[in-house]
Design a protein around this motif. Sequence first.
Motif, mmCIF file in Angstrom:
data_model
loop_
_atom_site.group_PDB
_atom_site.id
_atom_site.type_symbol
_atom_site.label_atom_id
_atom_site.label_comp_id
_atom_site.label_asym_id
_atom_site.label_seq_id
_atom_site.Cartn_x
_atom_site.Cartn_y
_atom_site.Cartn_z
ATOM 1 N N GLN A 219 57.496 45.312 -2.656
ATOM 2 C CA GLN A 219 58.784 45.313 -3.175
ATOM 3 C C GLN A 219 59.544 46.547 -2.188
ATOM 4 O O GLN A 219 58.864 47.061 -1.492
ATOM 5 N N GLY A 220 60.914 46.851 -2.688
ATOM 6 C CA GLY A 220 61.338 47.781 -2.309
ATOM 7 C C GLY A 220 60.799 49.092 -2.597
ATOM 8 O O GLY A 220 60.578 49.479 -3.588
ATOM 9 N N THR A 221 60.138 49.836 -1.557
ATOM 10 C CA THR A 221 59.160 50.598 -2.091
ATOM 11 C C THR A 221 59.669 52.380 -1.915
ATOM 12 O O THR A 221 60.899 52.466 -1.415
ATOM 13 N N LYS B 247 60.420 51.065 -12.623
ATOM 14 C CA LYS B 247 59.266 52.007 -12.217
ATOM 15 C C LYS B 247 59.579 52.824 -11.250
ATOM 16 O O LYS B 247 59.191 54.030 -11.317
ATOM 17 N N SER B 248 60.039 52.344 -9.893
ATOM 18 C CA SER B 248 60.162 53.315 -9.130
ATOM 19 C C SER B 248 61.346 54.142 -9.308
ATOM 20 O O SER B 248 61.399 55.472 -8.894
ATOM 21 N N THR B 249 62.565 53.963 -9.922
ATOM 22 C CA THR B 249 63.336 54.553 -10.368
ATOM 23 C C THR B 249 62.801 55.675 -11.285
ATOM 24 O O THR B 249 63.298 57.043 -10.987
ATOM 25 N N VAL C 221 52.482 58.062 -9.994
ATOM 26 C CA VAL C 221 52.025 56.916 -9.473
ATOM 27 C C VAL C 221 53.202 55.637 -9.765
ATOM 28 O O VAL C 221 53.622 55.408 -10.897
ATOM 29 N N ASP C 222 53.809 55.123 -8.680
ATOM 30 C CA ASP C 222 54.587 53.959 -8.654
ATOM 31 C C ASP C 222 54.197 52.607 -8.516
ATOM 32 O O ASP C 222 53.695 52.383 -7.484
ATOM 33 N N ALA C 223 53.404 52.175 -9.638
ATOM 34 C CA ALA C 223 52.452 51.032 -9.582
ATOM 35 C C ALA C 223 53.139 50.060 -9.212
ATOM 36 O O ALA C 223 54.410 49.532 -9.125
ATOM 37 N N LEU D 113 52.250 52.501 -4.975
ATOM 38 C CA LEU D 113 51.413 51.098 -4.612
ATOM 39 C C LEU D 113 51.844 49.952 -4.772
ATOM 40 O O LEU D 113 51.256 48.952 -4.375
ATOM 41 N N ASP D 114 53.202 49.663 -4.295
ATOM 42 C CA ASP D 114 53.836 48.551 -4.423
ATOM 43 C C ASP D 114 54.318 48.356 -3.041
ATOM 44 O O ASP D 114 55.343 48.475 -2.689
ATOM 45 N N THR D 115 53.281 47.735 -2.296
ATOM 46 C CA THR D 115 53.830 47.732 -0.701
ATOM 47 C C THR D 115 54.583 46.553 -0.471
ATOM 48 O O THR D 115 54.891 46.401 0.581
#
Length: 215
Positions: free
Chosen positions: A43-45, A16-18, A85-87, A39-41
Amino acid sequence: MPYILACVSQKGGVGKSTVARGAAVALTRQGYKVRLADLDTAQGTSVDWYRRRLNNGGDPLESVEYYRTAKEALEKSRDVDVLVVDAQGRSSESTLALAHAAHVLIQPATGSLDDLDPAIRLYTELRNRQIQSSKLLFALLKTHNENEEAAAWDYIGQTGFPCLKNTLRSRVGYKNAQNAGLSIVETFYPALNEQADAFLDELFLYIKKLYIKDM
Ligand SMILES: Nc1ncnc2c1ncn2[C@@H]1O[C@H](COP(=O)(O)OP(=O)(O)O)[C@@H](O)[C@H]1O
Ligand SMILES: [Mg+2]
């Protein structure tokens, strides 16, 4: 209101973040005012990634911010052209709210049925709750070869959900770039950047075609 592109999945580590970071960088290069909403507080954010980016002298983005909820990200992003959005993984209620607001969702998946089945379940749940399936886009990431991709396309194809034809195969260069605060279009390998550009161009074209009347 901005165009909203949301990277979702129930699982962590799928990419997702990638995709979100790559899309944010590529759209910024195209001249759009882009916000990357993290939004992913847990994990590796992407906020940490952005700090590495600035520390390493990478090109700045318009804004990269944490939000606790999709709702908050949407409310506070009327000032940008595109909201990426990086959910977070899990939490299907907030994914539903995001799915209603977003112009397109992109869910990374690999060729493994352990990944594909829950990924398809998430989209099926959203479709059952009146999200149009053309907005529910898959992309194959971290695949290893054509056979794996062909099998995954076939499997996804049977569900009726769309899937990008370009993939982002498993390459250490993509990981290393992100470790340095760079994105998939900014690796140290031209061939990897080219593939990432093709991947994102296909994504952007897909969105444009869905909303061509607005363009
Ligand atoms: N195509 C790829 N090849 C190699 N590593 C990848 C690729 N895509 C993602 N990764 C790596 O996989 C890990 C998880 O990806 P990430 O985007 O953080 O997933 P998520 O946001 O869904 O948890 C990261 O270390 C990332 O650099
Ligand atoms: Mg992530």
